[in-house]
Design a protein around this motif. Structure first.
Motif, PDB file in Angstrom:
ATOM      1  N   VAL A 142       0.953  -1.269   0.003  1.00  0.00           N
ATOM      2  CA  VAL A 142       0.004  -0.089   0.115  1.00  0.00           C
ATOM      3  C   VAL A 142       0.959   1.354   0.133  1.00  0.00           C
ATOM      4  CG1 VAL A 142      -1.538   1.430   1.544  1.00  0.00           C
ATOM      5  CG2 VAL A 142      -1.969  -1.022   0.916  1.00  0.00           C
ATOM      6  N   SER A 143       1.930   1.186   0.802  1.00  0.00           N
ATOM      7  CA  SER A 143       2.657   2.489   0.903  1.00  0.00           C
ATOM      8  C   SER A 143       3.714   2.551  -0.137  1.00  0.00           C
ATOM      9  CB  SER A 143       3.085   2.777   2.413  1.00  0.00           C
ATOM     10  OG  SER A 143       1.988   2.987   3.336  1.00  0.00           O
ATOM     11  N   ARG A 144       4.013   1.598  -0.861  1.00  0.00           N
ATOM     12  CA  ARG A 144       5.414   1.457  -1.667  1.00  0.00           C
ATOM     13  C   ARG A 144       5.130   2.511  -2.696  1.00  0.00           C
ATOM     14  NH1 ARG A 144       6.876  -4.916  -2.343  1.00  0.00           N
ATOM     15  NH2 ARG A 144       7.276  -5.293  -0.163  1.00  0.00           N
ATOM     16  N   PRO A 145       6.157   3.368  -3.334  1.00  0.00           N
ATOM     17  CA  PRO A 145       5.799   4.483  -4.226  1.00  0.00           C
ATOM     18  C   PRO A 145       5.240   4.024  -5.387  1.00  0.00           C
ATOM     19  CG  PRO A 145       7.882   4.432  -3.094  1.00  0.00           C
ATOM     20  CD  PRO A 145       7.724   3.162  -2.829  1.00  0.00           C
ATOM     21  N   PHE A 146       5.602   3.100  -5.965  1.00  0.00           N
ATOM     22  CA  PHE A 146       4.873   2.642  -7.456  1.00  0.00           C
ATOM     23  C   PHE A 146       3.385   2.380  -7.194  1.00  0.00           C
ATOM     24  CE2 PHE A 146       3.246  -0.470 -10.187  1.00  0.00           C
ATOM     25  CZ  PHE A 146       3.286   0.079 -11.430  1.00  0.00           C
ATOM     26  N   TRP A 147       2.947   1.888  -5.833  1.00  0.00           N
ATOM     27  CA  TRP A 147       1.499   1.546  -5.886  1.00  0.00           C
ATOM     28  C   TRP A 147       0.684   2.741  -5.321  1.00  0.00           C
ATOM     29  CZ3 TRP A 147       0.147  -2.594  -8.561  1.00  0.00           C
ATOM     30  CH2 TRP A 147       1.322  -3.614  -8.515  1.00  0.00           C
ATOM     31  N   VAL A 148       1.549   3.800  -4.879  1.00  0.00           N
ATOM     32  CA  VAL A 148       0.909   5.176  -4.478  1.00  0.00           C
ATOM     33  C   VAL A 148       0.756   5.828  -5.596  1.00  0.00           C
ATOM     34  CG1 VAL A 148       1.331   7.142  -3.177  1.00  0.00           C
ATOM     35  CG2 VAL A 148       2.110   5.200  -2.020  1.00  0.00           C
ATOM     36  N   LEU A 149       1.813   5.720  -6.595  1.00  0.00           N
ATOM     37  CA  LEU A 149       1.429   6.663  -7.643  1.00  0.00           C
ATOM     38  C   LEU A 149       0.039   6.199  -8.661  1.00  0.00           C
ATOM     39  CD1 LEU A 149       5.133   7.078  -9.177  1.00  0.00           C
ATOM     40  CD2 LEU A 149       3.852   8.746  -8.081  1.00  0.00           C
ATOM     41  N   ILE A 150      -0.405   4.990  -8.494  1.00  0.00           N
ATOM     42  CA  ILE A 150      -1.272   4.497  -9.366  1.00  0.00           C
ATOM     43  C   ILE A 150      -2.705   5.227  -8.947  1.00  0.00           C
ATOM     44  CG2 ILE A 150      -2.824   2.408  -9.934  1.00  0.00           C
ATOM     45  CD1 ILE A 150      -0.122   0.895  -9.924  1.00  0.00           C
ATOM     46  N   PRO A 151      -2.901   5.251  -7.475  1.00  0.00           N
ATOM     47  CA  PRO A 151      -4.180   6.068  -7.348  1.00  0.00           C
ATOM     48  C   PRO A 151      -4.323   7.524  -7.424  1.00  0.00           C
ATOM     49  CG  PRO A 151      -3.101   5.145  -5.561  1.00  0.00           C
ATOM     50  CD  PRO A 151      -2.338   4.538  -6.719  1.00  0.00           C
ATOM     51  N   VAL A 152      -2.830   7.829  -7.089  1.00  0.00           N
ATOM     52  CA  VAL A 152      -2.678   9.402  -7.640  1.00  0.00           C
ATOM     53  C   VAL A 152      -2.948   9.739  -9.194  1.00  0.00           C
ATOM     54  CG1 VAL A 152      -0.844  11.242  -7.636  1.00  0.00           C
ATOM     55  CG2 VAL A 152      -0.672   9.795  -5.802  1.00  0.00           C
ATOM     56  N   ALA A 153      -2.667   8.928 -10.044  1.00  0.00           N
ATOM     57  CA  ALA A 153      -2.801   9.169 -11.283  1.00  0.00           C
ATOM     58  C   ALA A 153      -4.502   8.962 -11.439  1.00  0.00           C
ATOM     59  CB  ALA A 153      -2.232   8.195 -12.244  1.00  0.00           C
ATOM     60  N   LEU A 154      -5.016   8.057 -11.059  1.00  0.00           N
ATOM     61  CA  LEU A 154      -6.431   7.707 -11.007  1.00  0.00           C
ATOM     62  C   LEU A 154      -7.347   9.174 -10.474  1.00  0.00           C
ATOM     63  CD1 LEU A 154      -6.839   4.280  -9.896  1.00  0.00           C
ATOM     64  CD2 LEU A 154      -6.769   5.082 -12.130  1.00  0.00           C
ATOM     65  N   ILE A 155      -7.109   9.763  -9.310  1.00  0.00           N
ATOM     66  CA  ILE A 155      -7.481  10.909  -9.056  1.00  0.00           C
ATOM     67  C   ILE A 155      -7.264  12.138  -9.912  1.00  0.00           C
ATOM     68  CG2 ILE A 155      -7.297  12.474  -6.934  1.00  0.00           C
ATOM     69  CD1 ILE A 155      -6.593  10.143  -5.208  1.00  0.00           C
ATOM     70  N   LEU A 156      -5.959  12.284 -10.312  1.00  0.00           N
ATOM     71  CA  LEU A 156      -5.545  13.409 -10.933  1.00  0.00           C
ATOM     72  C   LEU A 156      -6.337  13.543 -12.494  1.00  0.00           C
ATOM     73  CD1 LEU A 156      -2.004  13.918 -10.013  1.00  0.00           C
ATOM     74  CD2 LEU A 156      -3.908  15.280  -9.097  1.00  0.00           C
ATOM     75  N   ALA A 157      -6.457  12.322 -13.024  1.00  0.00           N
ATOM     76  CA  ALA A 157      -7.114  12.224 -14.328  1.00  0.00           C
ATOM     77  C   ALA A 157      -8.541  13.027 -14.524  1.00  0.00           C
ATOM     78  CB  ALA A 157      -7.345  10.647 -14.887  1.00  0.00           C
ATOM     79  N   PRO A 158      -9.436  12.643 -13.501  1.00  0.00           N
ATOM     80  CA  PRO A 158     -10.644  13.451 -13.602  1.00  0.00           C
ATOM     81  C   PRO A 158     -10.599  15.045 -13.025  1.00  0.00           C
ATOM     82  CG  PRO A 158     -10.740  11.757 -11.747  1.00  0.00           C
ATOM     83  CD  PRO A 158      -9.570  11.338 -12.616  1.00  0.00           C
ATOM     84  N   VAL A 159      -9.875  15.137 -12.304  1.00  0.00           N
ATOM     85  CA  VAL A 159      -9.601  16.516 -11.452  1.00  0.00           C
ATOM     86  C   VAL A 159      -9.245  17.341 -12.736  1.00  0.00           C
ATOM     87  CG1 VAL A 159      -7.930  17.838 -10.064  1.00  0.00           C
ATOM     88  CG2 VAL A 159      -8.989  15.768  -9.199  1.00  0.00           C
ATOM     89  N   ALA A 160      -8.090  17.029 -13.648  1.00  0.00           N
ATOM     90  CA  ALA A 160      -7.636  17.910 -14.864  1.00  0.00           C
ATOM     91  C   ALA A 160      -8.708  18.241 -15.643  1.00  0.00           C
ATOM     92  CB  ALA A 160      -6.418  17.104 -15.385  1.00  0.00           C
ATOM     93  N   LEU A 161      -9.654  17.192 -15.908  1.00  0.00           N
ATOM     94  CA  LEU A 161     -10.759  17.292 -16.901  1.00  0.00           C
ATOM     95  C   LEU A 161     -11.869  18.420 -16.205  1.00  0.00           C
ATOM     96  CD1 LEU A 161     -11.132  13.801 -18.192  1.00  0.00           C
ATOM     97  CD2 LEU A 161     -10.500  15.613 -19.521  1.00  0.00           C
ATOM     98  N   VAL A 162     -12.006  18.194 -14.990  1.00  0.00           N
ATOM     99  CA  VAL A 162     -13.017  19.003 -14.372  1.00  0.00           C
ATOM    100  C   VAL A 162     -12.402  20.423 -14.382  1.00  0.00           C
ATOM    101  CG1 VAL A 162     -14.380  19.318 -12.134  1.00  0.00           C
ATOM    102  CG2 VAL A 162     -14.282  17.194 -13.055  1.00  0.00           C
ATOM    103  N   LEU A 163     -11.281  20.656 -14.053  1.00  0.00           N
ATOM    104  CA  LEU A 163     -10.801  21.996 -14.171  1.00  0.00           C
ATOM    105  C   LEU A 163     -10.920  22.813 -15.353  1.00  0.00           C
ATOM    106  CD1 LEU A 163      -7.551  21.525 -11.722  1.00  0.00           C
ATOM    107  CD2 LEU A 163      -9.425  22.994 -11.340  1.00  0.00           C
ATOM    108  N   LYS A 164     -11.016  21.767 -16.319  1.00  0.00           N
ATOM    109  CA  LYS A 164     -11.103  22.664 -17.712  1.00  0.00           C
ATOM    110  C   LYS A 164     -12.294  23.254 -18.097  1.00  0.00           C
ATOM    111  CE  LYS A 164      -7.356  20.098 -20.219  1.00  0.00           C
ATOM    112  NZ  LYS A 164      -7.066  19.403 -21.174  1.00  0.00           N
TER     113      LYS A 164
END
Length: 379
Positions: A142-164
């Motif tokens: 859960v706390s390993r960097p690679f496995w932390v980056l995956i949910p971060v990307a899942l969160i940022l994808a809709p955030v970027a679209l909504v900000l537009k």
């Protein structure tokens, strides 16, 4: 007996599922929606149209949808969580391409019978996917960097679209809900401390850069910050909305002016009185007692959700329930902070009280998932 066999044998089937619904939670949701109908009746000057009657019909439809979602086994929702997330992302892309515009923002898709706001839908599908992800991921990773980056990307994808669109309020809710989901799943606190320190450093840099050669924001953006910190500097311009909101809040006193007696809303001094600022109308008419009462109902809804999560031994179900609870909390917390001047006005409705179809429907689908997890938990 294996865990799966225990789950299957102990899960209610058929009409008996109705008995396993969390009925106190349903009653609380109906009570809040009823208060919303009364307030919309009031802000319309004692008329069921144009807001109160549609609000009732939409809630009845959303309540029926909640029951349908609740009857479907929780494993089904876990299995389609990725598909639901991808569909919501596709709808956000569709908004950018063929969406309709309103009040300077392009946020809706016209389906003919209703206007769908996909940014509301992604609030729930993101929670579903993160819950499924952390249910699948072993705790040791859960706390390993690679496995932390995956949910971060899942969160940022809709955030970027909504900000537009642009929709800052929904972007904040998505970031906050996603971050809390990661924390609840067990991601190490050091990641969050790093993000908080980086944000603090960014704020400090923005403030210190003002008036220098390396100024980070435009002058008009700094003026917006000044207006937020001291709206009285421009009471008839940028600070008008929050100034009128504070006047209405203060005029309510302890017990309020009385039902349909709020001057700020009746005389149209209060902006968006049927959506973003409806809490102010409630506080003006029913005072501090009324405001605390609605806050108490919201708190009880959270208590029942948290209790359901703690009593559920399925990791996906527990995280899903907590994710829906966090999303619900952010809805009313951001709205109340916004209208009280504690944060900028970002256009977040008051759940089940503000007028609006997409937000109510999606929120009730979220509570349908909570009910599904509660009905189908191992017993």
């Amino acid at each position: 007996m294996s865990y799966l066999e225990y789950t299957v044998k102990s899960t209610p089937t058929g009409p008996g599922k109705i008995l396993y619904l969390n009925w106190p939670l349903i009653i609380l949701l109906c009570a809040v929606a009823g208060i919303g109908t009364l307030m919309l009746y009031s802000v319309a000057g004692g008329s069921m149209s144009p807001w109160a009657e549609p609000h009732m019909k939409r809630f009845a439809l959303a309540l029926a949808g909640m029951f349908v979602v609740a009857m479907v086994p929780i494993w089904f929702w876990r299995n389609i969580s990725l598909l639901a997330y991808l569909v919501s992302l596709a709808l956000l892309v569709a908004v950018a391409l063929v969406g309709i515009e309103g009040k300077g923002a392009q946020r809706w898709i016209d389906l003919g019978f209703m206007r769908l706001q996909p940014s509301e839908l992604v609030k729930i599908t993101l929670v579903m996917l993160l819950a499924a992800y952390y249910d699948w991921l072993p705790m040791s990773r859960v706390s390993r960097p690679f496995w932390v980056l995956i949910p971060v990307a899942l969160i940022l994808a809709p955030v970027a679209l909504v900000l537009k669109q642009p929709d800052l309020g929904t972007s904040i809710l998505l970031l906050a809900a996603g971050g809390v989901m990661m924390f609840l799943a067990g991601v190490h606190w050091a990641y969050f401390a790093t993000v908080i320190l980086a944000m603090a450093g960014g704020v400090f840099a923005v403030i210190k850069s003002r008036g220098t050669d390396w100024q980070l924001l435009e002058n008009y953006q700094y003026r917006r910050i000044d207006t937020f910190l001291n709206p009285e500097n421009d009471p008839l311009g940028a600070g008008y909305h929050i100034t009128q909101s504070k006047i209405a809040l203060g005029s309510g006193g302890w017990t309020g002016r009385g039902f349909m007696q709020g001057t700020q809303s009746r005389l149209n001094f209060l902006p968006e009185k049927h959506t973003d600022f409806i809490f102010v109308t409630l506080a003006e008419e029913f005072g501090f007692v009324g405001a605390v009462s609605i806050l108490g109902l919201y708190a009880l809804i959270l208590v029942f959700c948290i209790a359901a999560a703690l009593s559920n031994r399925d990791r996906f179900s527990s995280l899903l329930i907590l994710g829906v609870a966090v999303t619900f909390f952010l809805f009313f917390a951001v709205n109340m902070a916004m209208v009280m001047g504690l944060m900028p006005v970002v256009g977040v409705p008051l759940p089940l009280i503000s007028y609006g179809g997409s937000a109510m429907l999606v929120l009730m689908v979220g509570f349908g998932l909570v009910q599904s997890a509660h009905i189908h938990k191992p017993r």
